[in-house]
Design a protein around this motif. Structure first.
Motif, PDB file in Angstrom:
ATOM      1  N   ASP A   1      38.277  48.568  47.249  1.00 16.96           N
ATOM      2  CA  ASP A   1      38.746  47.407  48.011  1.00 16.96           C
ATOM      3  C   ASP A   1      38.540  46.089  47.271  1.00 16.96           C
ATOM      4  O   ASP A   1      37.761  45.990  46.318  1.00 16.96           O
ATOM      5  CB  ASP A   1      38.036  47.357  49.367  1.00 16.96           C
ATOM      6  N   ASP A   2      39.203  45.058  47.766  1.00 14.22           N
ATOM      7  CA  ASP A   2      39.038  43.707  47.245  1.00 14.22           C
ATOM      8  C   ASP A   2      37.666  43.183  47.647  1.00 14.22           C
ATOM      9  O   ASP A   2      37.343  43.106  48.836  1.00 14.22           O
ATOM     10  CB  ASP A   2      40.141  42.805  47.822  1.00 14.22           C
TER      11      ASP A   2
ATOM     12  N   LYS B   1      36.294  40.157  46.757  1.00 16.51           N
ATOM     13  CA  LYS B   1      36.147  38.703  46.855  1.00 16.51           C
ATOM     14  C   LYS B   1      35.882  38.252  48.288  1.00 16.51           C
ATOM     15  O   LYS B   1      35.231  37.242  48.531  1.00 16.51           O
ATOM     16  CB  LYS B   1      37.417  38.026  46.329  1.00 16.51           C
TER      17      LYS B   1
END
Length: 316
Positions: free
Chosen positions: A66-67, A69
């Motif tokens: 997953d991302d 950030k």
């Protein structure tokens, strides 16, 4: 202060979360994908008390996919405890899970931290990276892991060192020695032994039972882990987190029989490949840098784990 804990629904991660939520002014973001090498209901039990806490936010995220950030803005300290544990299941095709969750996930998290004002990135490693050693082991010894699991965690250490060197990420490596206590994973020896003795089932010892470990009670482990936040000279270092007592498996069985009030029926199987005969931590560095002094005796710690498991299995 904002803290990110990966593996927050796990054994040590849930205790670390509990510790920080007891401190005013600390906000915890907990990450866990709620899968792994044991049943999901154990993790759900671990994390349930925190889900409605006003200073806790839970994110179901796979660090390897997953991302990341979205979980890192405003984070001051990262505690990276997520990963797949266990020596015996790391052989063969099972190693793919270790590469994905111990190596790739660590690299992606470090990569996501580049350029962010993170004060500390704490990586939870293991005594398994040492391999077979004699006497107390210090952090300066050459790592010689005996299993794919140990290799995967050592690779995570090297990633931390490399990202610290070239990208300035303030990494600290903690090497845990056989942590036990309430909420211990169901695949770990103490959990298995206690459950089987309570339920009048025979227990199986892998090896001759004379292998010894430096057993670390979970609250001692958490105190040492949490104290890294206040350490001014820890960035870039590696620190052992060990226990108050060293004992053999046979000595542990004797203590469990005394505490539970039942005699165990014991069988033996050949020793497992990749597991050292003895582990024993030199924790003098942790004492100097973290003022770390484990104070829970093995007998006291086993009593607390028995009480927790008696509650867990009371209707079984």
């Amino acid at each position: 202060m904002n803290i990110l804990i990966t593996g927050v629904a796990g054994f040590i991660g849930s205790h670390l979360c509990e510790h920080f939520l007891q401190k005013e002014g600390i906000i915890v973001t907990g990450v866990d994908k709620m899968t792994g090498n044991y049943q999901k209901e154990f993790k759900e039990r671990n994390i349930q008390p925190f889900l409605h806490h006003p200073r806790f936010r839970y994110e179901n995220i796979d660090l390897a996919v997953d991302d990341l950030k979205q979980i890192l803005p405003k984070v001051d300290v990262v505690y990276h405890l997520a990963g797949i544990p266990g020596v015996r299941t790391s052989w063969g095709s099972g190693f793919n899970e270790y590469v994905q969750n111990n190596i790739l996930a660590t690299q992606r998290l470090l990569e996501a931290c580049k350029g962010l004002p993170i004060k500390k990135f704490v990586y939870a490693s293991t005594s398994s990276i040492y391999g077979e050693q004699k006497g107390k082991v210090s952090e300066e010894l050459k790592p010689e892991p005996l299993s794919p699991y140990g290799i995967s965690k050592l690779t995570g250490e090297y990633l931390c060192k490399t990202y610290h060197q070239f990208w300035g990420i303030p990494t600290i490596i903690l090497r845990y020695f056989t942590v036990y206590g309430p909420r211990q994973r169901p695949d770990m020896a103490f959990h298995i032994f206690i459950k089987q003795i309570m339920q009048d089932k025979p227990i199986t010892i892998i090896g001759d039972g004379k292998q010894s470990r430096d057993f670390t009670f979970v609250t001692d482990c958490v105190e040492g882990t949490a104290s890294v936040i206040n350490c001014e000279n820890c960035v870039g270092t590696t620190i052992n987190i060990g226990g108050k007592e060293n004992a053999t498996i046979l000595e542990v069985i004797d203590t469990l029989e005394e505490l539970i009030g039942k005699k165990a029926a014991v069988t033996f199987q050949p020793a497992a490949k990749g597991e050292p005969k003895h582990t024993w931590a030199d924790i003098s560095k942790a004492g100097r840098l973290l003022n770390y002094q484990p104070d829970v005796s093995l007998k006291e710690g086993l009593k607390k784990e028995i009480e927790d498991l008696a509650q867990l299995y009371k209707n079984q």
